[in-house]
Design a protein around this motif. Structure first.
Motif, PDB file in Angstrom:
ATOM      1  N   THR A 134      34.953  19.312   6.377  1.00 51.15           N
ATOM      2  CA  THR A 134      33.837  18.511   6.769  1.00 51.15           C
ATOM      3  C   THR A 134      33.175  18.678   8.071  1.00 51.15           C
ATOM      4  N   GLY A 135      32.129  19.795   8.019  1.00 49.90           N
ATOM      5  CA  GLY A 135      31.756  19.923   9.534  1.00 49.90           C
ATOM      6  C   GLY A 135      30.690  18.923   9.548  1.00 49.90           C
ATOM      7  N   SER A 136      29.666  19.215  10.562  1.00 46.81           N
ATOM      8  CA  SER A 136      28.711  18.064  11.059  1.00 46.81           C
ATOM      9  C   SER A 136      27.537  18.815  11.568  1.00 46.81           C
ATOM     10  N   GLY A 139      27.765  19.073  15.335  1.00 51.23           N
ATOM     11  CA  GLY A 139      28.423  20.344  15.789  1.00 51.23           C
ATOM     12  C   GLY A 139      27.305  21.083  16.263  1.00 51.23           C
ATOM     13  N   LEU A 140      25.971  20.973  15.884  1.00 54.13           N
ATOM     14  CA  LEU A 140      24.924  21.885  16.274  1.00 54.13           C
ATOM     15  C   LEU A 140      23.781  21.381  16.954  1.00 54.13           C
ATOM     16  N   VAL A 141      23.774  20.025  16.811  1.00 55.55           N
ATOM     17  CA  VAL A 141      22.478  19.297  17.523  1.00 55.55           C
ATOM     18  C   VAL A 141      23.189  18.349  18.569  1.00 55.55           C
ATOM     19  N   PRO A 142      22.400  18.428  19.882  1.00 53.28           N
ATOM     20  CA  PRO A 142      23.195  17.634  21.084  1.00 53.28           C
ATOM     21  C   PRO A 142      22.730  16.178  21.292  1.00 53.28           C
ATOM     22  N   GLY A 180      25.010  16.159   6.844  1.00 56.63           N
ATOM     23  CA  GLY A 180      24.106  15.295   7.437  1.00 56.63           C
ATOM     24  C   GLY A 180      24.414  13.933   6.924  1.00 56.63           C
ATOM     25  N   ALA A 181      23.483  13.012   6.842  1.00 55.81           N
ATOM     26  CA  ALA A 181      23.561  11.694   6.622  1.00 55.81           C
ATOM     27  C   ALA A 181      24.155  11.319   5.308  1.00 55.81           C
ATOM     28  N   THR A 245      21.836  14.105   3.826  1.00 57.22           N
ATOM     29  CA  THR A 245      20.137  13.973   4.125  1.00 57.22           C
ATOM     30  C   THR A 245      20.140  14.679   5.441  1.00 57.22           C
ATOM     31  N   LYS A 246      19.019  15.722   5.468  1.00 56.49           N
ATOM     32  CA  LYS A 246      18.578  16.399   6.578  1.00 56.49           C
ATOM     33  C   LYS A 246      19.577  17.442   7.291  1.00 56.49           C
ATOM     34  N   ALA A 247      20.539  17.645   6.263  1.00 54.06           N
ATOM     35  CA  ALA A 247      21.711  18.695   6.827  1.00 54.06           C
ATOM     36  C   ALA A 247      20.821  19.998   7.112  1.00 54.06           C
ATOM     37  N   SER A 248      20.174  20.523   6.191  1.00 50.80           N
ATOM     38  CA  SER A 248      19.571  21.931   6.470  1.00 50.80           C
ATOM     39  C   SER A 248      18.635  21.837   7.479  1.00 50.80           C
TER      40      SER A 248
END
Length: 289
Positions: A134-136, A139-142, A180-181, A245-248
């Motif tokens: 389970t990534g997130s 891990g990409l957005v500050p 995402g959410a 939600t909004k993951a991509s």
């Protein structure tokens, strides 16, 4: 000779994503092992779905070794799915995070999955199975106040990417679910330390907005997420899949949007403008010991 029943181990199965994913794999005919540090919240999985539940603390090597022994005996040495889902939140300014807090977060989110992969590798290789994480998007957005949690997810993203390459000779697939959410109970509710230099009245709203970010963004139902992730385990050949939600959108945000715009947007979204102004003015005059 009868066909072997497929097996799946789901960590962090006491609620949310893990709970729903355990049910989904059981519905697909897997023999499912749902694990967490507490048994009580998983009792429904056993009573209603026939799922095997047991205690597992991913931060304890002894606990992981006990799980390996049990699984090896109970599955005759085969594991088709390992879903490293157990997670620990940590939503605090970086300079307020204690050694205990960041150690626990890394133990659960990074070192725990690493232990499980190492110890259960023989079972996964025997089954030509799939390892998932389970990534997130964190891990990409500050996202502000997420230094510790975000760094654990960034670490697990890279771990998964490299593990995928190393497991190719053994026929074991690796997927990283950049999430995402999703409706879950992972919100960090601990207060800021009394000594925090961030502790001004204006921070409270910003901190609540950040900690409830997923809840406020139309989170995907856990059972919907679970169906998508089970499909990914069974059929996807990709490393990174984007679920929730909004993951991509968030997962690719910094590929097309300049960082300074993203930073401006995050300050605006979490109402940090006044907080930053007040702190900047205060500490341009005060000496910090």
């Amino acid at each position: 000779m009868p066909e072997r029943q497929k097996t799946a181990l789901i960590t962090g199965a006491s609620s949310g994503i893990g709970f729903a994913t355990a049910i989904e794999f059981a519905k697909r005919g897997y023999k499912v092992y749902a694990v967490a540090r507490r048994l009580e919240p998983m009792q429904e999985l056993k009573d209603k779905y026939g799922i095997t539940i047991f205690k597992l603390d991913v931060s304890s090597l002894d606990s992981v070794k006990e799980a390996k022994k049990f699984l090896t005996e109970d599955t005759s040495g085969y594991l088709d799915v390992l879903f490293n889902n157990a997670g620990q939140s940590c939503t605090f300014p970086a300079i307020d995070v204690t050694d205990e807090w960041f150690t626990q977060c890394f133990e659960v989110n990074v070192f725990g999955p690493m232990r499980l992969v190492r110890e259960l590798a023989p079972l996964l290789i025997n089954a030509k199975g799939v390892i998932g994480f389970t990534g997130s998007v964190s891990g990409l957005v500050p996202f502000p106040f997420s230094c510790t949690y975000s760094s654990t997810k960034a670490a697990i993203h890279q771990y998964a990417a490299t593990l995928r390459l190393e497991m190719k000779p053994f026929g074991v697939r690796v997927i990283n679910v950049i999430t995402g959410a999703v409706k879950s109970d992972i919100e960090d509710k601990r207060p800021l330390p009394a000594t925090s230099i961030w502790k001004i009245p204006e921070i409270e709203e910003a901190l609540v907005l950040r900690r409830q970010m997923a809840k406020r963004n139309n989170p995907m139902e856990a059972d919907v997420y679970a169906k998508k992730v089970a499909d990914d385990f069974e059929y996807s050949s990709a490393l990174n899949v984007y679920r929730g939600t909004k993951a991509s959108y968030l997962g690719h945000l910094l590929e097309w949007c300049p960082r300074f715009i993203v930073e401006w947007g995050l300050i605006r979204q979490f109402k940090l403008g006044d907080v930053y102004r007040i702190l900047s003015e205060k500490y341009s005059k005060e000496h910090i010991d």
